[in-house]
Each structure stands twice: as structure tokens, then as C-alpha cells.
Design a protein around this motif. Structure first.
Motif, PDB file in Angstrom:
ATOM      1  N   ILE B 107      -4.951  24.946  41.888  1.00  0.00           N
ATOM      2  CA  ILE B 107      -5.985  25.387  42.832  1.00  0.00           C
ATOM      3  C   ILE B 107      -6.016  24.462  44.032  1.00  0.00           C
ATOM      4  O   ILE B 107      -5.565  23.316  43.966  1.00  0.00           O
ATOM      5  N   SER B 154      -9.307  29.291  30.141  1.00  0.00           N
ATOM      6  CA  SER B 154      -8.909  28.033  30.780  1.00  0.00           C
ATOM      7  C   SER B 154      -9.371  26.856  29.943  1.00  0.00           C
ATOM      8  O   SER B 154     -10.276  26.961  29.117  1.00  0.00           O
ATOM      9  N   TYR B 167     -10.309  28.529  41.349  1.00  0.00           N
ATOM     10  CA  TYR B 167      -9.478  28.914  40.207  1.00  0.00           C
ATOM     11  C   TYR B 167      -9.400  30.435  40.094  1.00  0.00           C
ATOM     12  O   TYR B 167      -8.319  31.013  39.959  1.00  0.00           O
TER      13      TYR B 167
END
Lengths: 97, 476
Positions: B107, B154, B167
Motif C-alpha cells: 500500500i 489480512s 489497503y
């Protein structure tokens, strides 16, 4: 789970199955389930250390279908099985979470 | 005491397949209720689910894109619970052997730094039905039930609502670029749950975890997390405990409220699905899927910046959809001004598409036609303003730019003879502006210029008009 057949919360299992049991029923079923578990626990006596764990009896894998649309079933027919219907929806008791 | 947030996200993505996960019913969005259903997705007894190969392949492709370990052996499990959105009383999912394990999504943080967010797993399951709530009852539409749904979990690597936002944005771009899903959140194609806990800065152990549900947009996720972090921090600072629970985000009030506490946590009693055989992924299958790997969004963004001289922002808008990026590249090919093409695509073209509620695939203007329009402007044959008029005409009728210009007689007037007439008329009709200019108010010339443009119906070459006006005003 078959290791400890004495510890068995019948009320919890009944709750998970959405069953309402009286105390007498709980006692009866608890005893029955203990017997069943003890029976299944017999399998522990087998030596399976050389056997691959599997969930299936047949050695099949990758049973696929192509991504193709097939006709669905006529809505009228399907909704005949609905306990109740409004606006082509299956009507169920109100769900709140 | 200073606290830091620990956030993990669970993202559900509807895969872009034509048919459902385990039956041939269509997955098309927006159909009349209960028209895409059959005994399999309605959970009738005795039916046999059969895997949609494309859904399995798309999940593996996702794994390859996010650097996962693709399982060589994967299986299906039943997740048991009672809820009317799941008529079988279990959902077919994957428990201990998911198709993809581990992985990374990079990211971008504010200020340009990057951070790698770990992926725990990505597995495949079936979506559930959609329910509607009435006064005393609920209604169920099973069209969505059985749609291939990929869950991407995640690691708890995110530390702020902005990181969660970045993200989700990055993950969405990756999924779109691979053709995995259209990720349209309004259509529920991408949905997100979040886990968030607070801990004192420097402490390793995690705090009590709260799960948030019902966040329907990426910015909703950011707002919900910001609210929850502030709520938990305030509680901790007052010496209260945060209780482990599931909370629902309400976008309208901007608050979260308790849905269920730990005592009512679900016990799903997973067990292997006897109706479905396992998936064995061969090296050949992975090699074949690897060929489908697209250029990843970050690489594409950098290439657009370099190759076409675009600002990062423009590049980001263009790569947000694979088809839009492809449209742009075709239009920019051979153009002397790729930046101008980008301006047209990101403003006029996207504007008109939104107005007409059309997607880029349905765009009536072809990339080559846009390219031609831009070169007509570049070469001075039409002004930018007329260009917009021509574009509207092209969009409405699918005609070529040069044809519209010819048909409507829009060619820019650049011959001094014709322009002289307009200039003299403007001077004659606006003595006050002329006097202002001569009295030293140089800006008055802009008004006169505007009048000339109006008289020429926008066709006059603005630069030439300026020159002629100046000559006449200063000379006279």
C-alpha cells in the motif's frame, strides 16, 4: 472429540440444533449420546497411522463444470414451496441480529 | 497513555463468473427476485453441487497476484448455522485447507512511502441470499445464493483508518486488473468486515478485539474505524475495558452499536463437505493460470507516468479500470499530446459516460476518434471550446470528429479578412469597453475578445482575434 465421552453439554448441543428439550429429555438424550460416542470411540482402537486422512471413500478430485449458464427453475414452481410469499420473495419470520 | 490501533480486514469478493459456484444458475445482478434459482442453490435435499472451474481458477489467479502460496491440495467444508439466507443451514466454504495461503499487498502511505500488508489466506465459498426486512416479517431473494465468493483475510498489519483505506483501494485495483471481480461495492461485489483492537504503544500483545460489520463503502470503512478507534481509546483512558463483541456500523449516524457479544459467538461446527471432491492443483494448471497474470496496478501506474508523461493522479484514474486504461492507451498511441488525451478521457469522456449511465465498454466514441479530435485542436483547426461541442456531437451520434466539424461548419476561422469584420463590429457595438481600454484598463480587451468569439459563434481563432483587436485598438 471422542476422547472424552463423559464431558458432554447436551444443553449446548440442543441450542446449536435449535431444539427445546425438557430436563427429562435432556437426561435421557445425554445418556444415549454418551453411549453413541463410546461406541464410535471404538474406532480409536484401530491403528490408522499409515492411512492418509480423507473425507471421501473414492479417490476422485477436480470434478468441475464449465462456467456456463443453465436454465433456472420457473419462479412460480419454486415459490409453491415457500411457507408464505410476498412480492416474489420467500417470507420468513422477521430476522434481526 | 498513547494507544495504537491494530486492524485486520476480511474482504469478500464476488467473482466475475457467468454462473454460480455449484450450479448453472446465472449470477447476473439485478434480476427479478428468485428467478436465478434451482434445487442446488435452494438447498433441496438430495441435490449434488458441482464446482465451477472458472471460480477456482480466478481464486488461484488472485493468489498469484498477491504472492500467495497456492495449495496443491484443497478441500471444501460445511459451515453450519441457522439463518434464512442459507437454506441448507450450512454454507459451503473452506476451513483448514484454503486455496491460497499467505501473501502480500503493498500500500501507499501519505507522503509516498510504501508498506507491505500481509495476507493470511484467500479461500472460496458460496454467497448467501439477500434478505429484506418488513414490519413483522423478512423476505428472502435467493438469486445471490451460491454466487462464487472469495474471502481474503489480512494479517493485523494495519495501524490506521487511512492504511485500511489504502489497503482496500490497492486490493480492489489488483482484483479489477486481473478481471477477478468488478468490485462494485454498490452491487455488493466487494464487502468488508474489520477487526480492530487498541494497545498501548510499545506493547506486543493485542488488546480485546472488536469486529465491525456493515461497512458498505471504502470510505465507510475509514469512517467506521476512525469512530471505533476513538470509542475504544476513550474507554481505555477512563480505565474501562473494551469487551470482545461484534458491532454494526451505521453510516447515517456515523456510529457503531453492539450486534452480539462473545457469549453468543457462533459455533460453526465445520466438517468436510462429503458432496464435493477435493481440488488438486497441478504445476501445469498453475503455469497455465500464470499466463493470465496482468500487469499489476502499481507497475501500470508507474509506466503511465513515465511513458505518457502523466501526473500520478491522472494515471491512477485511468488504471482504475482495465478497459479504461486500454481505451486510453489506444487513443494515446501516436498522439503528440498524450496528456491532452488523458484530460479528455478523465473529464469530458468520463463525465459524459456518467451522465448517460454508461460504462466505458458502451462508449459510443472510439479511442481513435478521440485521438483525431485532440489532433484537430492541437493543429488549431478548431478551438478547445468548439472541441467540447464536437465531442458532445460525437458522443451522441458516434460520428468522427472531422465529419462533425465539416457538417456543422465548425472549422476555426483563421483568415484575417473574415475576422476583421467581426472585430470591427465588436468595436463599434461596445464603445465603453473601447474607451476603458484606451483609458488604460487593459483587461477591457478580454470583454471585446469575448464579443468577437460570440459573433463568430465560437469559431474565431482566439489568438488571432487578440492580435487583430490589439492592433485596431492601439492603432485607432
Amino acid at each position: 472429540m471422542a476422547e472424552d465421552t463423559n464431558k458432554f453439554d447436551v444443553s449446548y448441543v440442543a441450542y446449536l440444533a435449535r431444539m427445546h428439550l425438557t430436563d427429562a429429555e435432556k437426561e435421557k438424550i445425554s445418556a444415549q449420546l454418551k453411549d453413541i460416542l463410546a461406541y464410535v470411540a471404538k474406532l480409536n482402537e484401530l491403528d490408522v497411522s499409515h492411512v492418509e486422512p480423507t473425507a471421501h471413500a473414492t479417490p476422485l478430485s477436480n470434478v468441475f463444470r464449465k462456467d456456463e449458464v443453465q436454465p433456472s427453475i420457473d419462479r412460480e414452481k419454486i415459490l409453491k414451496n415457500a411457507p408464505e410469499q410476498v412480492r416474489d420473495l420467500f417470507i420468513v419470520p422477521k430476522i434481526v441480529e | 497513555m498513547q494507544y495504537e490501533a491494530v486492524i485486520g480486514l476480511e474482504v469478500h469478493v464476488q467473482l466475475k463468473t457467468k454462473s454460480k459456484m455449484f450450479c448453472g444458475c446465472a449470477t447476473e445482478f439485478g434480476a427479478d427476485p428468485n428467478t436465478h434459482v434451482c434445487p442446488v442453490c435452494l438447498g433441496y435435499p438430495g441435490v449434488l453441487p458441482v464446482m465451477n472451474e472458472e471460480a477456482v481458477r480466478k481464486t488461484i489467479l488472485t493468489g498469484l497476484m498477491i504472492g500467495s502460496e497456492v495449495a496443491r491440495f484443497s478441500k471444501w467444508d460445511r459451515k453450519n448455522y441457522f439463518y434464512p439466507d442459507m437454506p441448507k443451514n450450512y454454507q459451503i466454504s473452506q476451513y483448514d485447507l484454503p486455496l491460497c495461503a499467505k501473501g502480500l499487498v503493498e500500500i501507499k502511505l501519505n507522503g509516498g512511502a510504501t508498506k507491505k500488508i500481509g495476507i493470511t489466506r484467500a479461500h472460496l465459498e458460496e454467497d448467501v441470499a439477500k434478505s429484506f426486512h418488513f414490519e413483522t416479517t423478512s423476505g428472502v431473494d435467493f438469486n445471490r445464493a451460491g454466487t462464487p465468493l472469495m474471502e481474503i483475510v489480512s494479517e493485523p498489519d494495519l495501524r490506521s483508518p487511512d492504511e485500511a483505506f489504502a489497503y482496500l483501494t490497492a486490493l480492489r485495483e489488483i482484483l479489477i486488473s486481473g478481471g477477478i471481480s468488478d468490485c462494485d461495492m454498490e452491487k455488493g461485489q466487494l464487502r468488508c468486515d474489520s477487526n480492530v483492537s487498541m494497545r498501548p504503544v510499545g506493547q506486543k500483545a493485542f488488546g480485546e478485539k472488536v469486529e465491525i460489520k456493515n461497512m458498505n463503502t471504502i470510505s465507510g470503512v475509514r469512517r467506521a474505524l476512525a469512530y471505533e478507534i476513538q470509542r475504544q481509546t476513550a474507554a481505555l483512558q477512563k480505565g474501562e475495558k473494551v469487551s470482545q463483541e461484534t458491532r454494526r456500523w451505521d453510516d447515517a449516524t456515523g456510529r457503531t452499536s453492539v450486534m452480539r457479544t462473545k457469549e453468543y459467538a457462533h459455533d460453526y461446527r465445520y466438517f468436510p463437505e462429503p458432496d464435493l471432491m477435493p481440488v488438486v492443483v497441478s504445476e501445469e494448471m498453475i503455469a497455465e493460470i500464470r499466463k493470465l497474470l496482468p500487469e499489476l496496478p502499481e507497475a501500470k501506474r508507474q509506466r503511465f507516468v513515465k511513458q505518457y508523461g502523466l501526473p500520478e493522479y491522472d494515471a491512477g484514474v485511468l488504471i482504475a479500470s482495465g478497459t479504461l486504461a486500454a481505451f486510453y492507451e489506444r487513443a494515446a498511441q501516436g498522439s503528440r499530446n498524450p496528456k491532452a488525451i488523458s484530460n479528455w478521457v478523465t473529464t469530458e469522456l468520463l463525465g459524459k459516460l456518467a451522465e448517460a449511465k454508461k460504462t466505458i465498454d458502451e462508449c459510443p466514441v472510439k479511442p481513435e476518434q478521440l485521438s483525431e479530435l485532440v489532433s484537430l485542436i492541437e493543429s488549431g483547426q478548431i478551438s478547445g471550446k468548439i472541441g467540447k461541442e464536437v465531442f458532445a456531437e460525437m458522443f451522441a451520434g458516434g460520428k468522427a470528429a472531422s465529419l462533425v466539424v465539416k457538417e456543422k461548419g465548425l472549422v476555426q476561422v483563421s483568415d484575417t479578412g473574415s475576422l476583421d469584420g467581426f472585430v470591427e463590429e465588436a468595436i463599434a457595438k461596445n464603445p465603453k469597453s473601447v474607451a476603458d481600454f484606451r483609458a488604460g484598463n487593459k483587461a477591457a480587451i478580454n470583454f471585446l475578445k469575448g464579443q468577437v468569439m460570440k459573433l463568430s459563434k465560437g469559431k474565431a481563432n482566439p489568438q488571432l482575434v487578440g492580435e487583430i483587436l490589439l492592433r485596431k485598438l492601439e492603432g485607432g
